[in-house]
Design an enzyme around this catalytic site. Structure first.
Site, PDB file in Angstrom:
ATOM      1  N   ARG A 138       6.452  31.303   1.766  1.00  0.00           N
ATOM      2  CA  ARG A 138       5.585  30.631   2.330  1.00  0.00           C
ATOM      3  C   ARG A 138       5.841  30.311   3.777  1.00  0.00           C
ATOM      4  O   ARG A 138       7.062  30.258   4.048  1.00  0.00           O
ATOM      5  CB  ARG A 138       5.201  29.215   1.540  1.00  0.00           C
ATOM      6  CG  ARG A 138       4.290  29.432   0.458  1.00  0.00           C
ATOM      7  CD  ARG A 138       2.795  30.208   0.749  1.00  0.00           C
ATOM      8  NE  ARG A 138       1.925  29.060   1.262  1.00  0.00           N
ATOM      9  CZ  ARG A 138       0.939  28.384   0.744  1.00  0.00           C
ATOM     10  NH1 ARG A 138       0.742  28.608  -0.610  1.00  0.00           N
ATOM     11  NH2 ARG A 138       0.369  27.504   1.225  1.00  0.00           N
ATOM     12  N   LYS A 182      11.379  26.703   6.833  1.00  0.00           N
ATOM     13  CA  LYS A 182      12.042  27.826   6.244  1.00  0.00           C
ATOM     14  C   LYS A 182      12.254  28.756   7.492  1.00  0.00           C
ATOM     15  O   LYS A 182      13.139  29.748   7.250  1.00  0.00           O
ATOM     16  CB  LYS A 182      10.850  28.422   5.546  1.00  0.00           C
ATOM     17  CG  LYS A 182      10.746  27.793   4.253  1.00  0.00           C
ATOM     18  CD  LYS A 182       9.654  28.506   3.400  1.00  0.00           C
ATOM     19  CE  LYS A 182       9.376  27.924   1.954  1.00  0.00           C
ATOM     20  NZ  LYS A 182      10.137  28.255   1.102  1.00  0.00           N
ATOM     21  N   THR A 240      13.905  30.911  -4.831  1.00  0.00           N
ATOM     22  CA  THR A 240      14.214  31.843  -6.020  1.00  0.00           C
ATOM     23  C   THR A 240      14.153  33.179  -5.457  1.00  0.00           C
ATOM     24  O   THR A 240      14.669  34.069  -6.104  1.00  0.00           O
ATOM     25  CB  THR A 240      13.296  31.491  -7.060  1.00  0.00           C
ATOM     26  OG1 THR A 240      11.804  31.323  -6.568  1.00  0.00           O
ATOM     27  CG2 THR A 240      13.515  30.439  -7.792  1.00  0.00           C
ATOM     28  N   LYS A 257      16.260  36.981  -6.462  1.00  0.00           N
ATOM     29  CA  LYS A 257      15.612  38.355  -6.822  1.00  0.00           C
ATOM     30  C   LYS A 257      16.041  39.260  -5.818  1.00  0.00           C
ATOM     31  O   LYS A 257      16.366  40.368  -6.462  1.00  0.00           O
ATOM     32  CB  LYS A 257      14.045  38.194  -6.757  1.00  0.00           C
ATOM     33  CG  LYS A 257      13.447  37.289  -7.580  1.00  0.00           C
ATOM     34  CD  LYS A 257      12.037  36.806  -7.229  1.00  0.00           C
ATOM     35  CE  LYS A 257      11.671  35.519  -8.166  1.00  0.00           C
ATOM     36  NZ  LYS A 257      10.248  34.861  -7.279  1.00  0.00           N
TER      37      LYS A 257
HETATM   38  C1  26V Z   1       3.086  20.316  -3.433  1.00  0.00           C
HETATM   39  C2  26V Z   1       1.661  20.143  -3.186  1.00  0.00           C
HETATM   40  C3  26V Z   1       1.460  18.880  -2.767  1.00  0.00           C
HETATM   41  C4  26V Z   1      -0.021  18.729  -2.815  1.00  0.00           C
HETATM   42  C5  26V Z   1      -1.018  19.873  -2.815  1.00  0.00           C
HETATM   43  C6  26V Z   1      -0.620  21.007  -3.643  1.00  0.00           C
HETATM   44  C7  26V Z   1       0.776  21.156  -3.860  1.00  0.00           C
HETATM   45  C8  26V Z   1       1.323  22.224  -4.349  1.00  0.00           C
HETATM   46  C9  26V Z   1       2.797  22.278  -4.652  1.00  0.00           C
HETATM   47  C10 26V Z   1       3.612  21.192  -4.120  1.00  0.00           C
HETATM   48  C11 26V Z   1       4.944  21.507  -4.228  1.00  0.00           C
HETATM   49  C12 26V Z   1       5.560  22.448  -3.507  1.00  0.00           C
HETATM   50  C13 26V Z   1       7.176  22.320  -3.772  1.00  0.00           C
HETATM   51  C14 26V Z   1       7.482  23.634  -4.046  1.00  0.00           C
HETATM   52  O1  26V Z   1       7.035  24.730  -4.271  1.00  0.00           O
HETATM   53  N1  26V Z   1       8.866  23.605  -4.249  1.00  0.00           N
HETATM   54  C15 26V Z   1       9.551  24.852  -4.121  1.00  0.00           C
HETATM   55  O2  26V Z   1      10.022  24.903  -5.678  1.00  0.00           O
HETATM   56  C16 26V Z   1      10.812  25.922  -5.844  1.00  0.00           C
HETATM   57  C17 26V Z   1      11.132  26.052  -7.144  1.00  0.00           C
HETATM   58  O3  26V Z   1      11.943  25.088  -7.592  1.00  0.00           O
HETATM   59  C18 26V Z   1      12.151  26.011  -5.038  1.00  0.00           C
HETATM   60  O4  26V Z   1      12.807  27.250  -5.432  1.00  0.00           O
HETATM   61  C19 26V Z   1      11.755  25.932  -3.547  1.00  0.00           C
HETATM   62  O5  26V Z   1      13.105  25.697  -2.663  1.00  0.00           O
HETATM   63  C20 26V Z   1      10.937  24.700  -3.313  1.00  0.00           C
HETATM   64  O6  26V Z   1      10.431  24.810  -1.922  1.00  0.00           O
END
Ligand code: 26V
Length: 815
Positions: free
Chosen positions: A551, A556, A660, A664
């Site tokens: 993303r 990042k 992750t 990969k």
């Molecule tokens: C937060 C939110 C906030 C509200 C709107 C929708 C939404 C959707 C997702 C998130 C959480 C994002 C957190 C995330 O994706 N973290 C990632 O998680 C991966 C799996 O553990 C990790 O490898 C990444 O470093 C981390 O950024």
């Protein structure tokens, strides 16, 4: 089940072709002659489902009757990727499919291409959930994935003429979707709004204002050679009032469908933000919708036909893993269900609830931890707000009893009076909290949740993330898979990834190294063809493929990559480095930006325009090329990762929870250039410091900079290459002479640069020399790449799940 009881590919290719014909005739009503590749895709998918059906039913029956606790993985996102080839692999039908499709007169690739991937996730968190349910099924752990069947997944990304991101809706359900089984008979009612009244006996009753019907759509989750097929149950919102006749009769047609639209909006769309939560009512509705339906579903499944189930045994039946804060409203919901619906007292309900839930945190950015306005919760879920208030009172009393000082109690408030902090609620209301890489878990304890870890040290654990080798090695990289199997003399590594260690000695065997290099080269040629077909790009597979996919986020640091690239471009163009000394590189970006994330979108525009300028400049022809294939998704990842030589994991230290993608890439034989952040730390530890390109500040150095008042302009002034690169961005080189286009980005770099891109630039640029020197020696490069593969077995999601079983869930696989 052991491997010996795995499905034995019970059919021949000819029989499988017959099964496809039968589906075409009796399901779709078309002849083979009339059928399109999309028809064959649907027919083949339905045929595979039939092969998995018995195992699916057995798994469910044994789960309910067995003595093994099940896992309920509650997640707002499951980024599954395409299903057909994965299902074929796990059903042992890959070869039969290939032949059957040929026999029917179709091109294998056309049939595979007909599947539109369900984009029901934003990025890492959603893809991790998909890897985890694959591993749960492959290990044989009874499990449900519970989530939402969004009608529109993550947007489809396009670029306009100026290189700006355009978002288009993802109509993934408009075509026949053979995988999801809509089970209207197992629907649940989910209610919202209204008021709470007190009954004569002092108990509370919630009188909701409106309800929606949660309809489960079930997806099979077949384990690899385990004979187990678990369930991913995604809820779809349906209205109860299909049509309000009364209103309709008054000819107010639009008003008549309003309630239906409101209800069905709940599962309409995946929120495309992935770091800054927005306090939107619809999002809280989504969260409560799927969590409430799932809790009631689990009670239905584990206490079949019982009016008065003994819910004190609930934590022995299932453990709920909260994937980030999104499902945390499940904690007050289980309290409410036990107290209001089943008549338990508070303490019993609390004891069951805290034993049932565990929480995984996936971020370190404090702004990404969800905090809901109390007013919103009160309006939508008034009874839950009362329960949260009472949890807060109990919590404060507990802290006082523990001797925690007043200031700390104040800091730890779950319910501040104005807002509810979901991460705190999850930490107090569950048994365990875990981070997703060692460094991340340490920082959670030391920073983000420090007060909690000081008070409840035993709750805290780490489980480092992992990825499924079935999808990301076997399916994505069949050539490497075959070579690994040849090297190890067995394919058992697919379920025991630490066996890859056996490849390490082969890094000294020049013949093997050459074969490994040939695999990479063939994958690069494949990707070049794919990029030509899909995007019209002309990639030269005889250059280094250098990839950065994830993303788009400031932390990042795609900016760091693009600035270094610009500096390189300037060096070649000015003749500062002679063209003969340049190691030709193809830089490939993939990234979606949240639609409202201004600087991220501007960075996308900049990358596209740097690509345009560089690729059209005869002075650097053949030396440097930049491509940005749009709409990065699981499918593109599966094509690109196996073709990558060098992978970028360059986040500011202390900001990427795990990553992750890094795993990969390492498993597919790319070398990584990266910072000491997230799981990079553990990858480097395992593959060896000499096989990893490390650069940049550490977490402590970053902290020191913040403490001393970070000044990015100092770096701009002190590194002439950096200065020149930034000046090119501001002087219009990448905007047809317009000096305003990137002004906000440049201003941010020079005055704020919160993630310290400028401070790490010099080190990052310096390590490029080392990278190119190694790449000039192909045998040495590939030796190191082999050692990356050999030592990355730890990063299987099977291992992550084993760690969860041991540290968090305290359960195991079915006998
Ligand atoms: C937060 C939110 C906030 C509200 C709107 C929708 C939404 C959707 C997702 C998130 C959480 C994002 C957190 C995330 O994706 N973290 C990632 O998680 C991966 C799996 O553990 C990790 O490898 C990444 O470093 C981390 O950024």
């Amino acid at each position: 089940m052991s491997e010996t009881t795995a499905p034995k590919s019970p059919v021949t290719a000819a029989q499988f072709a017959d099964e496809i014909r039968e589906q075409l005739t009796y399901h779709q009503g078309v002849t083979v002659a009339q059928a399109t590749p999309a028809d064959v895709y649907v027919a083949a998918s339905l045929a595979v489902r039939r092969h998995l059906m018995d195992a699916w039913m057995t798994t469910q029956a044994e789960m309910v009757n067995g003595h093994t606790k099940a896992v309920g993985y509650l997640s707002a996102e499951f980024l599954m990727g395409k299903q057909l080839r994965n299902a074929l692999l796990n059903a042992g039908l890959t070869e039969q499919f290939d032949e059957a499709v040929k026999e029917l007169g179709f091109d294998y690739q056309d049939v595979i291409d007909a599947e539109h991937e369900p984009g029901l996730g934003n990025g890492g968190l959603g893809r991790l959930a998909a890897c985890f349910i694959d591993s749960l099924a492959s290990i044989g752990v009874p499990a449900f994935g519970y989530g939402i069947q969004y009608q529109y997944g993550i947007f489809e990304q396009e670029f306009d003429e100026q290189g700006r991101q355009i978002e288009r809706p993802d109509y993934w359900l408009t075509n026949d979707e053979p995988w999801g089984h809509v089970d209207y008979n197992r629907s649940q009612k989910v209610s919202f709004g209204g008021t709470v009244v007190e009954n004569a006996d002092g108990t509370k009753a919630w009188k909701p204002a409106w309800s929606v019907r949660a309809v489960p759509v079930d997806y099979m989750v077949p384990g690899y050679k385990s004979g187990r097929v678990n369930t991913l149950r995604l809820w779809r919102a349906k209205s109860y009032d299909e049509f309000d006749l009364l209103t309709f009769n008054k000819s107010e047609y639009l008003d008549a469908v309003k309630p239906q639209v409101k209800a069905e909006n709940i599962s309409k769309i995946l929120y495309p933000e992935d770091s800054t939560p927005e306090g939107k009512a619809l999002r809280l509705e989504q969260q409560y919708f799927f969590v409430s339906a799932s809790i009631h579903d689990a009670i239905r499944v584990f206490y079949p036909g019982q009016d008065k189930p003994d819910l004190t045994t609930f934590p022995d039946k299932i453990t709920f893993q909260l994937n980030d804060t999104h499902p945390v409203i499940g904690i007050p919901e289980l309290m409410r269900v036990m107290i209001d619906e089943y008549g338990y007292d508070w303490d019993t309900a609390w004891s069951v609830t805290t034993k049932t839930f565990n929480y995984t945190c996936h971020t370190l950015l404090p702004e990404a931890l969800e905090v809901w306005p109390a007013s919103l919760i009160g309006e939508l879920l008034p009874r839950h707000l009362e329960i949260i208030e009472r949890i807060e009172r109990q919590f404060e009393a507990e802290l006082v009893a523990k001797g925690v000082d007043a200031a700390q109690i104040e800091r730890m408030k779950i319910y501040t009076g104005d807002a509810v902090r979901m991460a705190y609620l999850a930490t107090y209301g569950g048994s365990h909290v875990n981070g997703v890489a060692e460094l991340h878990s340490e920082l959670l304890k030391d920073v983000t949740l420090k007060d909690f870890s000081d008070t409840y040290p035993d709750k805290f654990a780490n489980v480092t993330n992992g990825v499924t080798p079935r999808r990301f090695v076997k399916l994505a990289n069949p050539r490497l898979s075959d070579l690994i199997t040849e090297g190890l003399g067995t394919d058992k590594w697919l379920t025991d990834l630490e066996m890859l260690k056996g490849l390490a000695p082969l890094a000294n065997d020049d013949e093997f190294v050459k074969k490994f290099a040939a695999v990479k080269q063939a994958n690069k040629v494949d990707f070049a063809n794919y990029a030509k077909r899909e995007y019209g790009f002309d990639l030269d597979p005889n250059t280094m493929f250098n990839t950065m996919v994830k993303r788009l986020h400031e932390y990042k640091r795609q900016s760091l990559k693009i600035l270094a690239l610009i500096a390189r471009y300037a060096d070649i163009k000015s003749g500062k480095v002679s063209a003969d000394d340049v190691m030709p590189r193809t830089v490939i970006f993939g990234a979606k930006a949240a639609p409202g994330y201004y600087l991220a979108k501007m960075t996308i525009q900049l990358i596209n325009n740097v690509a345009r300028v560089v690729n059209n400049d005869p002075d650097v022809k053949g030396k440097l090329n930049v491509y940005f294939p749009w709409n990065y998704n699981v499918r593109l990842a599966q094509h690109l990762i196996p073709a990558t030589d060098l992978d970028e994991q360059i986040s500011q230290a202390g900001k990427e929870a795990s990553g992750t993608g890094n795993m990969k890439f390492a498993l597919n034989g790319a070398l990584t250039v990266g910072t000491l952040d997230g799981a990079n730390v553990e990858i480097r530890e395992r593959v060896g410091a000499e096989n990893f390109f490390l650069f940049g500040m550490t977490v402590d150095e970053v902290e020191a900079q913040y403490a001393n008042g970070y000044n990015p302009a100092r770096y701009y002034e002190s590194d002439p290459r950096l200065k020149a690169a930034i000046d090119m961005v501001s002087d219009g080189t990448f905007s047809d002479g317009d000096r305003n286009t990137y002004a906000p980005l440049v201003a941010d770099w020079l005055t704020k640069d919160w993630f310290m891109t400028l401070a790490d630039f010099t080190a990052y640029a310096a390590i490029q020399g080392e990278i190119e020197a190694l790449y000039a020696q192909p045998l040495e490069w590939h030796r190191k790449a082999i050692l990356n593969v050999a030592n990355s077995g730890y990063f299987s999601s099977d291992r992550s799940i084993e760690d969860y079983l041991e540290r968090i869930w305290h359960t195991g696989s079915m006998a």
